[in-house]
Design a protein around this motif. Sequence first.
Motif, PDB file in Angstrom:
ATOM      1  N   MET A  27      40.141  55.225  40.429  1.00 25.40           N
ATOM      2  CA  MET A  27      40.863  53.981  40.142  1.00 25.40           C
ATOM      3  C   MET A  27      41.237  53.229  41.412  1.00 25.40           C
ATOM      4  SD  MET A  27      40.847  53.425  36.997  1.00 25.40           S
ATOM      5  CE  MET A  27      41.905  51.990  37.068  1.00 25.40           C
ATOM      6  N   ALA A  28      41.293  53.936  42.539  1.00 29.29           N
ATOM      7  CA  ALA A  28      41.618  53.284  43.815  1.00 29.29           C
ATOM      8  C   ALA A  28      40.373  52.811  44.552  1.00 29.29           C
ATOM      9  CB  ALA A  28      42.410  54.234  44.702  1.00 29.29           C
ATOM     10  N   VAL A 414      45.426  35.416  43.106  1.00 29.23           N
ATOM     11  CA  VAL A 414      44.159  36.141  42.929  1.00 29.23           C
ATOM     12  C   VAL A 414      44.351  37.364  42.042  1.00 29.23           C
ATOM     13  CG1 VAL A 414      42.376  37.451  44.112  1.00 29.23           C
ATOM     14  CG2 VAL A 414      43.190  35.305  45.089  1.00 29.23           C
ATOM     15  N   ILE A 415      45.420  38.118  42.270  1.00 28.10           N
ATOM     16  CA  ILE A 415      45.665  39.337  41.490  1.00 28.10           C
ATOM     17  C   ILE A 415      46.084  38.997  40.074  1.00 28.10           C
ATOM     18  CG2 ILE A 415      47.096  41.416  41.345  1.00 28.10           C
ATOM     19  CD1 ILE A 415      47.238  41.348  44.422  1.00 28.10           C
ATOM     20  N   GLY A 416      46.782  37.880  39.904  1.00 27.07           N
ATOM     21  CA  GLY A 416      47.201  37.467  38.579  1.00 27.07           C
ATOM     22  C   GLY A 416      48.555  37.991  38.158  1.00 27.07           C
ATOM     23  N   GLU A 461      42.474  43.020  48.250  1.00 22.11           N
ATOM     24  CA  GLU A 461      41.883  44.182  47.583  1.00 22.11           C
ATOM     25  C   GLU A 461      42.666  45.454  47.896  1.00 22.11           C
ATOM     26  OE1 GLU A 461      37.664  46.673  47.344  1.00 22.11           O
ATOM     27  OE2 GLU A 461      37.956  45.118  48.869  1.00 22.11           O
ATOM     28  N   GLU A 462      43.077  45.619  49.145  1.00 26.61           N
ATOM     29  CA  GLU A 462      43.855  46.802  49.512  1.00 26.61           C
ATOM     30  C   GLU A 462      45.167  46.850  48.730  1.00 26.61           C
ATOM     31  OE1 GLU A 462      42.803  49.322  51.941  1.00 26.61           O
ATOM     32  OE2 GLU A 462      41.065  48.226  51.165  1.00 26.61           O
ATOM     33  N   VAL A 463      45.823  45.711  48.596  1.00 29.40           N
ATOM     34  CA  VAL A 463      47.106  45.664  47.890  1.00 29.40           C
ATOM     35  C   VAL A 463      46.931  46.065  46.434  1.00 29.40           C
ATOM     36  CG1 VAL A 463      48.924  44.125  47.045  1.00 29.40           C
ATOM     37  CG2 VAL A 463      48.161  43.967  49.425  1.00 29.40           C
ATOM     38  N   GLY A 468      47.686  49.554  42.049  1.00 25.93           N
ATOM     39  CA  GLY A 468      47.186  50.157  40.810  1.00 25.93           C
ATOM     40  C   GLY A 468      46.490  49.174  39.899  1.00 25.93           C
ATOM     41  N   TYR A 469      45.162  49.287  39.811  1.00 31.87           N
ATOM     42  CA  TYR A 469      44.425  48.435  38.873  1.00 31.87           C
ATOM     43  C   TYR A 469      44.910  48.672  37.437  1.00 31.87           C
ATOM     44  CZ  TYR A 469      40.961  47.371  42.532  1.00 31.87           C
ATOM     45  OH  TYR A 469      40.341  46.938  43.672  1.00 31.87           O
ATOM     46  N   GLU A 470      45.262  49.925  37.152  1.00 31.06           N
ATOM     47  CA  GLU A 470      45.663  50.253  35.781  1.00 31.06           C
ATOM     48  C   GLU A 470      46.993  49.601  35.406  1.00 31.06           C
ATOM     49  OE1 GLU A 470      47.379  53.323  38.536  1.00 31.06           O
ATOM     50  OE2 GLU A 470      45.425  52.304  38.282  1.00 31.06           O
ATOM     51  N   ARG A 471      47.735  49.111  36.378  1.00 29.31           N
ATOM     52  CA  ARG A 471      49.014  48.462  36.092  1.00 29.31           C
ATOM     53  C   ARG A 471      48.860  46.978  35.772  1.00 29.31           C
ATOM     54  NH1 ARG A 471      52.826  49.895  41.057  1.00 29.31           N
ATOM     55  NH2 ARG A 471      54.297  48.639  39.803  1.00 29.31           N
TER      56      ARG A 471
END
Length: 800
Positions: A27-28, A414-416, A461-463, A468-471
């Motif tokens: 996931m990371a 960008v992250i939303g 991308e690092e942030v 956590g993409y899953e968050r």
Amino acid sequence: MRIPESWLRSFASPGWAGTEIADRLTMAGLEVEEIHPAAPPFSGVVVAEVRSVARHPNADKLSVCEVDAGDGRLRTIVCGAPNVAVGMRVPCALPGARLPGGLAIELVKMRGIESHGMLCSARELGLSDDHSGLMALSADAPAGADLRGTLALDELIYTLKLTPNLAHCMSVHGVARELAAISGAPLREPVFEPAPVAIDDRLPVRVLAPDLCGRFSGRVVRGVDPGAPTPAWMRQRLERAGQRSISALVDISNYVMLELGRPSHVFDLDRIAGGLEVRWARAGERLALLNGQTVDLAADVGVIADARQVESLAGIMGGEATAVSGDTRDVYLEAAFWWPAAIAGRSRRYNFATDASARFERGVDAATTVDHLEYITRLVLAICGGQAGPLDDTITALPARAPVSLRIARARKVIGIDIPEAEIAAVFERLRLPARRENGRFVVTPPSYRFDLQIEEDLIEEVVRIWGYERLPLRPPKSGVSMRPVPEALRTVGALKRQVAARDYQEAIHYSFVAGTSDRRLSGCQPIRLLNPIAAQMDVMRTTLWGGLLETLRANLNRKASRVRLFELGRVFLADASVTAGPQQVHGVAQPRRLGLLAFGSQLDEQWGAAARRVDFFDVKGDLEAVAAAALQFESAVHPALHPGRSARVRIGARALGWLGELHPALVQEYELTQPAIVAELDLEPLLERIVPVHVDVSKFPPVLRDLSLVVDSDRSAASVSAEIAAAVASEPAAQIVKHVRLFDEYRGKGLENKEKSLAFRLWMQDTRRTLSDAEAAAAVDAIVACLGRTIDARLRSGS
């Protein structure tokens, strides 16, 4: 890249199960492609001590052993291993044990002596490929202990599939650093204590190419023992990471590369003439490599050379001339920073790849060559002995790390999601990225091992991956979705594919990159050449689909297939400077979509209901007519890839659609086919058009049938005559009662001139309001004959 769990946990050990570690790494952004135990499943294998060994009375190559398996009694086991000896501890499969592959161990008689089990090699247990003898265990392994627990064979091995930007993760320590950042677990940093210097010997080194090597570190070590055994702990880690143990000196170099991501090289010092030069290769130089390959060196390939010859491919592989061996006593240890651009692509040019080149072409930390060389030296001294000289460190140029800014507002957009500034700062801290806040942004100075942090998007991308993409919340799209109209006069690509598949064809998908020589033979066009082909045989963009279909046909024939029917729907690429950018054009290159067909072998599968015959031109012609919505016309024409006289250009009206024909005999021989293949290739867009049904009144009155035998030139096709009849029906008022025309006969011979033939057509005449009279039918026939006489000089055959 394979990493044992215990090795990873020696640097960072979060309170997660092994499978959860794999999930979190994936996931990371560090994809764990596979998880498996260190050994395949087996049961009933214990540690046993060999108490006595005697020769088998009835077999020269067998031994009768008495072993203690920890159950309070000695077992008699017949063994054929050459290395069995009293006192050694070995794996013992007891009766009832099951080994990899499903082998069940039972009590058996071997040449008259009962064997109560089996002593095992490493290969029999699936631990390695070594089958030279019994697997020797540590002398302190307790007899009777389960082997899986003793050797930790249930330990998980992670296989990671890293993207090219993750050069800093191509080591156990690098992955552990990421794991610590993800989990918050403490990271154990290795300590690099300087090795004791006992001698003053140095080897002169000159770096003549700063654009090749930015830093070169090395030292002399004398009096090593090349035959010293590699420690069991190191050998086990190497084997579980996928590296075969070779010798202690080589194993140490490989171990440090896997653990810290630092490729290094060990030279036999006595084989080096004079000093070393780091430079670009010169014309005519050659090098015999460690893999047995001898290569001719180009001027853009970096090398390490001595006074006599080239000794190593810089950052890729060492040479055979200075390789360590059983006679080596003095060595030179080297660790360097090679510029990624100077290494990238060089090993692939010689058709091989190495772990070292994979790391250097992505980027290896230039700041740690000295520390890592000290670590290598201490391992060499501890395992192989010897005395180390002073460490030499030559620096020509090191990569600069420019600060990269991250705008907080931009990152949130960008992250939303509105990630708090404190959490962004925490991410940078966990990743050990020095960052400072300045007016709504973070300014990050990448560390020396991070070659991938160059622009703002890299930091975003690092942030998000550490946060956590899953968050990320799942939100439905805000834009309105409306049904798009589908023209009735067009069918979908999927519908066309299903129709072709229903004609007994199987879909194939091929690369758009093909071999230029074969593509030119098949299409007669000059293809677009690739500047950087992925393989020598894939150097151009395809101009026809036939090349891929023929290669797949040949692959199927090599696997005993006798009947092959393939189709492909894809783009071809045609150079045309006059083409402007559009739906099917890019930068002056036309990219039309086409449908390709290939049929080979018998027309039908083997059966009792029909006699076997080869598929021919007319079978595929029928398939094309069945899948095309509009009426196709076929006219004889010559194509360089098709058999002369057995090829046709396919048209719809005046529009050329493609080709159909039998493969040229020269190509049949070139592709080693047992019979000609029938191939076709048509432009896709016209095939997607279909005729919209239109209501037509059905006549209640009987039709009038007339047969018309026309004499025409022998070289005139029946299709052209049919077209002229259709034109006459449309233009002559008296002939417009003709509703259908069908060819039913052709005649050549008596009563006709040598260059004439007779074509017989049947005319259906009908009216929706009344029954037609004979006079009306005769007038229609006369009008058609008169019109054809004027246009193609046709006449009625006598008696017609």
